[in-house]
Design a protein around this motif. Sequence first.
Motif, PDB file in Angstrom:
ATOM      1  N   TYR A 221      13.310  12.796 -16.308  1.00 51.73           N
ATOM      2  CA  TYR A 221      12.683  11.845 -15.384  1.00 51.73           C
ATOM      3  C   TYR A 221      12.570  12.426 -13.971  1.00 51.73           C
ATOM      4  N   LEU A 222      13.354  13.494 -13.648  1.00 55.49           N
ATOM      5  CA  LEU A 222      13.236  14.096 -12.321  1.00 55.49           C
ATOM      6  C   LEU A 222      11.827  14.678 -12.138  1.00 55.49           C
ATOM      7  N   GLU A 223      11.374  15.424 -13.148  1.00 50.03           N
ATOM      8  CA  GLU A 223      10.023  15.994 -13.074  1.00 50.03           C
ATOM      9  C   GLU A 223       8.978  14.883 -13.086  1.00 50.03           C
ATOM     10  N   LEU A 224       9.196  13.842 -13.881  1.00 51.31           N
ATOM     11  CA  LEU A 224       8.245  12.734 -13.931  1.00 51.31           C
ATOM     12  C   LEU A 224       8.164  12.040 -12.566  1.00 51.31           C
ATOM     13  N   THR A 225       9.333  11.837 -11.932  1.00 45.73           N
ATOM     14  CA  THR A 225       9.336  11.203 -10.607  1.00 45.73           C
ATOM     15  C   THR A 225       8.621  12.085  -9.596  1.00 45.73           C
ATOM     16  N   LEU A 226       8.838  13.403  -9.680  1.00 45.89           N
ATOM     17  CA  LEU A 226       8.183  14.331  -8.756  1.00 45.89           C
ATOM     18  C   LEU A 226       6.662  14.256  -8.912  1.00 45.89           C
ATOM     19  N   ARG A 227       6.173  14.302 -10.143  1.00 50.33           N
ATOM     20  CA  ARG A 227       4.722  14.255 -10.353  1.00 50.33           C
ATOM     21  C   ARG A 227       4.145  12.916  -9.894  1.00 50.33           C
ATOM     22  N   GLU A 228       4.853  11.815 -10.151  1.00 49.64           N
ATOM     23  CA  GLU A 228       4.371  10.509  -9.710  1.00 49.64           C
ATOM     24  C   GLU A 228       4.312  10.435  -8.186  1.00 49.64           C
ATOM     25  N   ALA A 229       5.337  10.975  -7.514  1.00 46.25           N
ATOM     26  CA  ALA A 229       5.362  10.946  -6.052  1.00 46.25           C
ATOM     27  C   ALA A 229       4.185  11.732  -5.479  1.00 46.25           C
ATOM     28  N   MET A 230       3.903  12.914  -6.027  1.00 44.33           N
ATOM     29  CA  MET A 230       2.797  13.730  -5.531  1.00 44.33           C
ATOM     30  C   MET A 230       1.463  13.020  -5.773  1.00 44.33           C
ATOM     31  N   SER A 231       1.299  12.409  -6.947  1.00 42.72           N
ATOM     32  CA  SER A 231       0.042  11.745  -7.276  1.00 42.72           C
ATOM     33  C   SER A 231      -0.200  10.529  -6.381  1.00 42.72           C
ATOM     34  N   ARG A 232       0.806   9.681  -6.246  1.00 39.27           N
ATOM     35  CA  ARG A 232       0.643   8.463  -5.439  1.00 39.27           C
ATOM     36  C   ARG A 232       0.429   8.801  -3.974  1.00 39.27           C
ATOM     37  N   LEU A 233       1.165   9.826  -3.463  1.00 38.68           N
ATOM     38  CA  LEU A 233       0.985  10.174  -2.059  1.00 38.68           C
ATOM     39  C   LEU A 233      -0.400  10.777  -1.834  1.00 38.68           C
ATOM     40  N   GLY A 234      -0.871  11.600  -2.778  1.00 38.63           N
ATOM     41  CA  GLY A 234      -2.213  12.171  -2.642  1.00 38.63           C
ATOM     42  C   GLY A 234      -3.275  11.085  -2.605  1.00 38.63           C
ATOM     43  N   ASP A 235      -3.182  10.095  -3.505  1.00 42.84           N
ATOM     44  CA  ASP A 235      -4.162   8.999  -3.522  1.00 42.84           C
ATOM     45  C   ASP A 235      -4.102   8.196  -2.221  1.00 42.84           C
ATOM     46  N   HIS A 236      -2.891   7.967  -1.735  1.00 42.26           N
ATOM     47  CA  HIS A 236      -2.731   7.172  -0.509  1.00 42.26           C
ATOM     48  C   HIS A 236      -3.345   7.894   0.694  1.00 42.26           C
ATOM     49  N   LEU A 237      -3.098   9.206   0.805  1.00 43.71           N
ATOM     50  CA  LEU A 237      -3.667   9.957   1.935  1.00 43.71           C
ATOM     51  C   LEU A 237      -5.181  10.061   1.815  1.00 43.71           C
ATOM     52  N   ASP A 238      -5.703  10.227   0.596  1.00 46.64           N
ATOM     53  CA  ASP A 238      -7.157  10.294   0.421  1.00 46.64           C
ATOM     54  C   ASP A 238      -7.805   8.984   0.847  1.00 46.64           C
ATOM     55  N   ALA A 239      -7.123   7.862   0.560  1.00 44.62           N
ATOM     56  CA  ALA A 239      -7.697   6.560   0.881  1.00 44.62           C
ATOM     57  C   ALA A 239      -7.641   6.243   2.368  1.00 44.62           C
ATOM     58  N   HIS A 240      -6.607   6.701   3.052  1.00 45.97           N
ATOM     59  CA  HIS A 240      -6.407   6.312   4.449  1.00 45.97           C
ATOM     60  C   HIS A 240      -6.611   7.444   5.446  1.00 45.97           C
ATOM     61  N   GLY A 293       3.567   8.465   9.383  1.00 45.33           N
ATOM     62  CA  GLY A 293       3.372   7.019   9.424  1.00 45.33           C
ATOM     63  C   GLY A 293       2.798   6.481   8.121  1.00 45.33           C
ATOM     64  N   LEU A 294       1.881   7.224   7.527  1.00 45.00           N
ATOM     65  CA  LEU A 294       1.291   6.787   6.258  1.00 45.00           C
ATOM     66  C   LEU A 294       2.322   6.831   5.126  1.00 45.00           C
ATOM     67  N   VAL A 295       3.218   7.827   5.158  1.00 40.01           N
ATOM     68  CA  VAL A 295       4.278   7.907   4.141  1.00 40.01           C
ATOM     69  C   VAL A 295       5.177   6.684   4.234  1.00 40.01           C
ATOM     70  N   HIS A 296       5.555   6.318   5.463  1.00 39.45           N
ATOM     71  CA  HIS A 296       6.440   5.154   5.640  1.00 39.45           C
ATOM     72  C   HIS A 296       5.714   3.838   5.320  1.00 39.45           C
ATOM     73  N   ALA A 297       4.392   3.857   5.433  1.00 39.27           N
ATOM     74  CA  ALA A 297       3.643   2.660   5.046  1.00 39.27           C
ATOM     75  C   ALA A 297       3.577   2.523   3.527  1.00 39.27           C
ATOM     76  N   LEU A 298       3.631   3.651   2.816  1.00 36.25           N
ATOM     77  CA  LEU A 298       3.558   3.632   1.364  1.00 36.25           C
ATOM     78  C   LEU A 298       4.906   3.301   0.725  1.00 36.25           C
ATOM     79  N   TRP A 299       5.991   3.906   1.241  1.00 42.09           N
ATOM     80  CA  TRP A 299       7.312   3.741   0.634  1.00 42.09           C
ATOM     81  C   TRP A 299       8.329   3.341   1.694  1.00 42.09           C
ATOM     82  N   GLU A 300       9.366   2.687   1.256  1.00 46.69           N
ATOM     83  CA  GLU A 300      10.451   2.285   2.160  1.00 46.69           C
ATOM     84  C   GLU A 300      11.287   3.509   2.527  1.00 46.69           C
ATOM     85  N   PRO A 301      11.437   3.808   3.831  1.00 47.18           N
ATOM     86  CA  PRO A 301      12.261   4.958   4.219  1.00 47.18           C
ATOM     87  C   PRO A 301      13.749   4.630   4.113  1.00 47.18           C
ATOM     88  N   VAL A 302      14.544   5.645   3.792  1.00 46.62           N
ATOM     89  CA  VAL A 302      16.007   5.501   3.751  1.00 46.62           C
ATOM     90  C   VAL A 302      16.528   5.603   5.187  1.00 46.62           C
TER      91      VAL A 302
END
Length: 730
Positions: A221-240, A293-302
């Motif tokens: 699941y570590l690799e799966l989480t990594l790929r999901e994070a890259m995909s979602r962040l890429g889509d978010h940056l492309d959109a905004h 700023g866009l990263v923090h808008a997408l996910w909750e920062p620690v």
Amino acid sequence: MSPDPSPERYADPYVDTAVAELEAAVTAWDEPDRAQLRKAVVYGIEAHTGQNRKSGEPYITHPLAVAKIVAELGAEPATVIGAVLHDTVEDTWVTLEDVDREFGPQVALLVDGATKVAAVRGDDPDRVEASRLRKLFVALAADPRVVTIKLADRLHNLRTIGSLPSAKAARIGRESLAIHGPLAHRLGFALMKAELEDRAFAVAHPDEYLELIADLKDRPYLELTLREAMSRLGDHLDAHDGDRPHEITGRIKHLWSIYRKTADAGRDLESLHDLIGVRVVVDDVEDCYRVLGLVHALWEPVPDRFKDYIARPKFNAYRSLHTTVLLRGRMVEVQVRTRRMHAEAEHGSAAHHAYKQGTGTEPQWLSRVLAWHDAEDSEYLTAVAGELQSQEIWVLTPQGDVHSLPVGASVVDFAYAVHSQIGDRCSGARVNGALVPLNTRLVSGNTVEIITRRTTGPSLDWLEWTVTARARQRIRAWHTRARRDSDRAAGEAALVTLLSRRRLSRAQAEEVLLRTANVDDLDLLAEEIGAGRADVTMLAGALSAAALTASGTVPEPPTASIPALTEPAAGEAETPPGPAPSPPGVAPMQVAAPGLSGVALTWPGCCHAVPGHGLLGVLSRTRGVVVHAGDCRQALAHLAKDPARSARLAWVRAGSQMSVIELVCENTPGMVARVVIALAEAGCDIEASTSYIGQDGAGHQTYEVIHPDNRGQLAGRLRELPGVRSASVR
């Protein structure tokens, strides 16, 4: 010699492959530089002809691979050519002059530096390793390109370490983890550091290495989480932020870093904040903060996991924005940086063009490593490994000047980092405006004001919490200097006594003393006497013998250690001299003259001193101190006429002696008790004592003691006490 390294030229598949890979790494070079590299390749091949590695491959494949690694770091042509030739002077017929003539002074300088670092041999592993590292860091201070070559050399050795015995491979791996990996990190070679440490981990701790690999395979699941994070962040940056270019990459933290964090801190893999990492590379600094700023808008920062290394770069010039966010309950570290920051972080700008700071001096961490240069081998290895692996903190002066220190540094470390004299005179400190103890550990962002006193000096207690070589060596040096001054002062007093009662000319007496003690000057002789390393009795006997020889008189067996003080009183030799027998039940005793180290004691015939009863001492010009019974009429008559001839005497147990101890100590609670306990543990009986606080703010203590040790040993014990600045025993 032809500069054309065509594959047919080498007739060896290993060499052909190594040359082709090196050529591929420099395709962006200008043709003149590539021609010079080809010339160096041919030169190196011919120089290493007939030499093979333990794996059986031609030896030249190693320097060619090292050069390829250096080229991939983006090094300039001279450094890559130096890497091709870095073993020629050490291992072949090639001389440094040959390299200079064929390739110029820059390449020759690099080859010379690499040769000096490698040219350390010996049977003691610690000594060899310490000597090699000393040369490595001196070379780093002189020209960091040499260390770039040596790190690449170590990396390729680790890539091909399978041909070595496992014990030797493990030793190389441990050394690489302690020194070379952290050094690559200090220089900003992120990619080299990760590979070097992982390969070293595999041979230094093979069982743990395999266990960690298996543990990661059990967590797909570590690799799966990594790929999901890259995909979602890429889509978010492309959109905004689609009109601005960006690149997204990802990685699972490298193995040695995972192991060290989990093993050292006892943490689970899931608790690591940066186990999964996503990197966004953009064009400029403004884009970095917008993407953050866009990263923090997408996910909750620690909370408390944001680091701005752009506003305040790391000690190795690393720049980037770091934040940790939560994705489906799992932590993901996101890094945002510009293309230039990315190139510098991956390939180590510090080692090529941005190494020297604006002041033209080496970085502060390297200054601290160089400060350990003269330490003992084992201490040096420990200190350097600790310095390289430690993190840094940034501490400010009240004027806003920034000093970097290792984590764990104290107020005293900071004082010595500002200036040696400020450290020596440090008496207190304010951190962020509040008074704090000197052992306070600093953290990044502290503003520190050092309070000094001209009359104070460093305490040996400070060694318990100082961590920098500069502070520790200055503290020891101050006390060594103070001890020598104290010894010299005590020795000078004895020399004055010796020389004032000479029966030779001053020049003759000095010559006799220096020859007898086998030293070159009177200052050194005084220090030897004060430290108890030169026997005053022997020196006095030598003077007496020389005086008798000069006068033509056959010397008698010596009974005095210092020439005579006053003329003998009439009638002192009328009866056989000597003490009276010890009374029944009284242990054998002897007479001591406290404060008159080395003065001979002689016995008159007018009386017999009884052990345990009173004594009178009379200074004699020819016989030192004459020992009388406490009620001797002749002695009382002499002293009534000339009280200055009185000398203090005391009975002590046979095998013991009486001495005067003078101490200068820290004015702290319990200091007197600490000294008294130490004297008791040394078997001393205290006959008298005084103490006072001097104008220098220090405590001055004086003791008359009866003790079994020689004076030098007793002085050495006292000087080791925490809080004791100087100690003399006479």
